[in-house]
Design a protein around this motif. Sequence first.
Motif, PDB file in Angstrom:
ATOM      1  N   MET A 175      45.851  54.023  17.755  1.00 22.84           N
ATOM      2  CA  MET A 175      44.565  53.332  17.873  1.00 22.84           C
ATOM      3  C   MET A 175      44.440  52.190  16.863  1.00 22.84           C
ATOM      4  O   MET A 175      43.579  51.330  17.010  1.00 22.84           O
ATOM      5  N   GLY A 176      45.261  52.239  15.810  1.00 25.62           N
ATOM      6  CA  GLY A 176      45.197  51.212  14.780  1.00 25.62           C
ATOM      7  C   GLY A 176      44.702  51.699  13.435  1.00 25.62           C
ATOM      8  O   GLY A 176      44.525  50.900  12.513  1.00 25.62           O
ATOM      9  N   LEU A 177      44.490  53.012  13.304  1.00 20.14           N
ATOM     10  CA  LEU A 177      43.945  53.547  12.063  1.00 20.14           C
ATOM     11  C   LEU A 177      45.044  53.793  11.024  1.00 20.14           C
ATOM     12  O   LEU A 177      46.229  53.854  11.355  1.00 20.14           O
ATOM     13  N   TYR A 178      44.596  53.932   9.776  1.00 15.90           N
ATOM     14  CA  TYR A 178      45.476  54.254   8.658  1.00 15.90           C
ATOM     15  C   TYR A 178      45.285  55.725   8.288  1.00 15.90           C
ATOM     16  O   TYR A 178      44.249  56.315   8.595  1.00 15.90           O
ATOM     17  N   ILE A 179      46.287  56.299   7.617  1.00 15.56           N
ATOM     18  CA  ILE A 179      46.257  57.697   7.201  1.00 15.56           C
ATOM     19  C   ILE A 179      46.206  57.760   5.682  1.00 15.56           C
ATOM     20  O   ILE A 179      47.061  57.172   5.002  1.00 15.56           O
ATOM     21  N   SER A 180      45.197  58.463   5.141  1.00 16.12           N
ATOM     22  CA  SER A 180      45.063  58.601   3.685  1.00 16.12           C
ATOM     23  C   SER A 180      45.358  60.032   3.266  1.00 16.12           C
ATOM     24  O   SER A 180      44.792  60.983   3.805  1.00 16.12           O
ATOM     25  N   LEU A 181      46.245  60.162   2.294  1.00 17.69           N
ATOM     26  CA  LEU A 181      46.644  61.471   1.780  1.00 17.69           C
ATOM     27  C   LEU A 181      46.042  61.705   0.402  1.00 17.69           C
ATOM     28  O   LEU A 181      46.014  60.798  -0.437  1.00 17.69           O
ATOM     29  N   SER A 182      45.588  62.923   0.190  1.00 19.37           N
ATOM     30  CA  SER A 182      44.926  63.298  -1.064  1.00 19.37           C
ATOM     31  C   SER A 182      45.837  64.202  -1.886  1.00 19.37           C
ATOM     32  O   SER A 182      47.014  64.406  -1.552  1.00 19.37           O
ATOM     33  N   GLY A 183      45.262  64.789  -2.931  1.00 23.46           N
ATOM     34  CA  GLY A 183      46.025  65.715  -3.774  1.00 23.46           C
ATOM     35  C   GLY A 183      46.555  66.919  -3.044  1.00 23.46           C
ATOM     36  O   GLY A 183      47.469  67.595  -3.548  1.00 23.46           O
ATOM     37  N   ILE A 184      46.040  67.208  -1.859  1.00 25.17           N
ATOM     38  CA  ILE A 184      46.542  68.349  -1.077  1.00 25.17           C
ATOM     39  C   ILE A 184      48.037  68.226  -0.833  1.00 25.17           C
ATOM     40  O   ILE A 184      48.755  69.227  -0.784  1.00 25.17           O
ATOM     41  N   VAL A 185      48.524  66.988  -0.703  1.00 22.85           N
ATOM     42  CA  VAL A 185      49.944  66.794  -0.410  1.00 22.85           C
ATOM     43  C   VAL A 185      50.832  67.277  -1.552  1.00 22.85           C
ATOM     44  O   VAL A 185      52.034  67.529  -1.355  1.00 22.85           O
ATOM     45  N   SER A 186      50.259  67.452  -2.739  1.00 25.56           N
ATOM     46  CA  SER A 186      51.034  67.926  -3.893  1.00 25.56           C
ATOM     47  C   SER A 186      51.028  69.439  -4.043  1.00 25.56           C
ATOM     48  O   SER A 186      51.782  69.979  -4.858  1.00 25.56           O
ATOM     49  N   PHE A 187      50.195  70.137  -3.271  1.00 22.92           N
ATOM     50  CA  PHE A 187      50.077  71.590  -3.423  1.00 22.92           C
ATOM     51  C   PHE A 187      51.344  72.293  -2.938  1.00 22.92           C
ATOM     52  O   PHE A 187      51.992  71.858  -1.985  1.00 22.92           O
ATOM     53  N   ASN A 188      51.672  73.404  -3.572  1.00 25.11           N
ATOM     54  CA  ASN A 188      52.872  74.152  -3.196  1.00 25.11           C
ATOM     55  C   ASN A 188      52.834  74.595  -1.731  1.00 25.11           C
ATOM     56  O   ASN A 188      53.864  74.620  -1.051  1.00 25.11           O
ATOM     57  N   LYS A 189      51.639  74.923  -1.249  1.00 24.70           N
ATOM     58  CA  LYS A 189      51.501  75.441   0.121  1.00 24.70           C
ATOM     59  C   LYS A 189      51.516  74.345   1.186  1.00 24.70           C
ATOM     60  O   LYS A 189      51.402  74.651   2.382  1.00 24.70           O
ATOM     61  N   SER A 190      51.682  73.088   0.784  1.00 24.40           N
ATOM     62  CA  SER A 190      51.512  71.968   1.717  1.00 24.40           C
ATOM     63  C   SER A 190      52.825  71.391   2.238  1.00 24.40           C
ATOM     64  O   SER A 190      52.918  70.198   2.522  1.00 24.40           O
ATOM     65  N   PRO A 216      45.058  66.945  -7.800  1.00 21.34           N
ATOM     66  CA  PRO A 216      46.480  67.140  -7.494  1.00 21.34           C
ATOM     67  C   PRO A 216      47.202  67.897  -8.599  1.00 21.34           C
ATOM     68  O   PRO A 216      46.744  67.945  -9.741  1.00 21.34           O
ATOM     69  N   VAL A 217      48.328  68.478  -8.253  1.00 28.17           N
ATOM     70  CA  VAL A 217      49.249  69.007  -9.253  1.00 28.17           C
ATOM     71  C   VAL A 217      49.696  67.818 -10.112  1.00 28.17           C
ATOM     72  O   VAL A 217      50.020  66.757  -9.571  1.00 28.17           O
ATOM     73  N   PRO A 218      49.676  67.895 -11.439  1.00 32.61           N
ATOM     74  CA  PRO A 218      49.529  69.072 -12.297  1.00 32.61           C
ATOM     75  C   PRO A 218      48.110  69.299 -12.819  1.00 32.61           C
ATOM     76  O   PRO A 218      47.939  70.039 -13.790  1.00 32.61           O
ATOM     77  N   LYS A 219      47.124  68.675 -12.206  1.00 34.77           N
ATOM     78  CA  LYS A 219      45.742  68.802 -12.664  1.00 34.77           C
ATOM     79  C   LYS A 219      44.947  69.780 -11.812  1.00 34.77           C
ATOM     80  O   LYS A 219      43.727  69.885 -11.962  1.00 34.77           O
ATOM     81  N   ARG A 220      45.600  70.473 -10.922  1.00 29.17           N
ATOM     82  CA  ARG A 220      44.901  71.367 -10.006  1.00 29.17           C
ATOM     83  C   ARG A 220      44.089  72.406 -10.782  1.00 29.17           C
ATOM     84  O   ARG A 220      44.554  72.949 -11.785  1.00 29.17           O
ATOM     85  N   GLY A 221      42.880  72.685 -10.288  1.00 22.82           N
ATOM     86  CA  GLY A 221      41.978  73.598 -10.958  1.00 22.82           C
ATOM     87  C   GLY A 221      40.943  72.893 -11.805  1.00 22.82           C
ATOM     88  O   GLY A 221      39.940  73.496 -12.195  1.00 22.82           O
ATOM     89  N   ARG A 222      41.166  71.611 -12.090  1.00 19.82           N
ATOM     90  CA  ARG A 222      40.192  70.824 -12.837  1.00 19.82           C
ATOM     91  C   ARG A 222      39.340  70.019 -11.865  1.00 19.82           C
ATOM     92  O   ARG A 222      39.664  69.875 -10.697  1.00 19.82           O
ATOM     93  N   ASP A 223      38.234  69.470 -12.377  1.00 15.79           N
ATOM     94  CA  ASP A 223      37.501  68.497 -11.593  1.00 15.79           C
ATOM     95  C   ASP A 223      38.382  67.264 -11.426  1.00 15.79           C
ATOM     96  O   ASP A 223      38.959  66.760 -12.395  1.00 15.79           O
ATOM     97  N   ASN A 224      38.476  66.777 -10.211  1.00 16.56           N
ATOM     98  CA  ASN A 224      39.307  65.609  -9.930  1.00 16.56           C
ATOM     99  C   ASN A 224      38.592  64.336 -10.371  1.00 16.56           C
ATOM    100  O   ASN A 224      37.364  64.314 -10.517  1.00 16.56           O
ATOM    101  N   GLU A 225      39.349  63.258 -10.564  1.00 14.13           N
ATOM    102  CA  GLU A 225      38.789  61.963 -10.935  1.00 14.13           C
ATOM    103  C   GLU A 225      39.786  60.879 -10.542  1.00 14.13           C
ATOM    104  O   GLU A 225      40.970  61.146 -10.318  1.00 14.13           O
TER     105      GLU A 225
END
Length: 268
Positions: A175-190, A216-225
């Motif tokens: 369709m012409g859209l872009y894909i944005s990846l977040s910290g989830i891509v760094s998780f072990n289960k991902s 994202p890893v290695p900051k997982r568990g903290r508030d993100n920024e």
Amino acid sequence: MYTDSHCHLTYLKLDNYEQSPRHLLTAMRDADVSRAMAIMCKFEENDAIRAWVDLAMSDDSLPDIGMSVGIHPCQDEAMLKSVQVEDLLALDTDKVWAFGETGLDYYWDGNKKSAQKHSFATHISASKIAKKPIIVHTRSAYHDTLDVLQSERCEHGIIHCFTEDYAFAKRALDMGLYISLSGIVSFNKSEALREVAKQLPLDRLLIETDSPYLAPVPKRGRDNEPTYVPYVAQALAKVYGMDSAEIGQMTSQNFVNLVNQYKVVIGD
């Protein structure tokens, strides 16, 4: 170098920055985060988000901050039903880079599908008039999200915080859209998400924090920024066999290309 394509600046606690937005923006600059888009989830956030934009504009040494205009699909049903194109366009300025966060969320709010679809279609209409991209939130609404995008002939936007399969990505890309990846891509289960990422065209890829969520890893568990968006780039660098700085530069240019697709709004 790095662009955080999706962050909720007004939701950040700023405990580590003496409650000072300027201190956070300075930390972003020091982390080579040169640009971020502050996301609106309801109109009442407009003034608070614009305060961040104005602060960044007041000092050329600080990162470039733009914003979106929109209503999140998990907002009040009456709000979703009543939103009109004119309401969205009335808040549009040069520092508005996109419309949203809009879309469909049946995980948290599956009881108001009709209202979400109305709001989603309205945001797409406004984005097409303004010639600015749409920011798409989708959760547990795989087919309906794609159906609305297709029926409304959306061709300019971002699938934010992408977690779906390649078939979904392919339809959105077509369709012409872009894909944005977040910290989830760094998780072990991902691992499955990383396998999808390997198949994405690099010129249609963006990165984000969705802060204060999903650190994202290695900051997982903290508030993100937004200072953590380089860690998303690091995770993708491993996927693509590239340097994280290359990912940062590439995704920043992709963001500029997207926003400037129909009219010049931001620089390189």
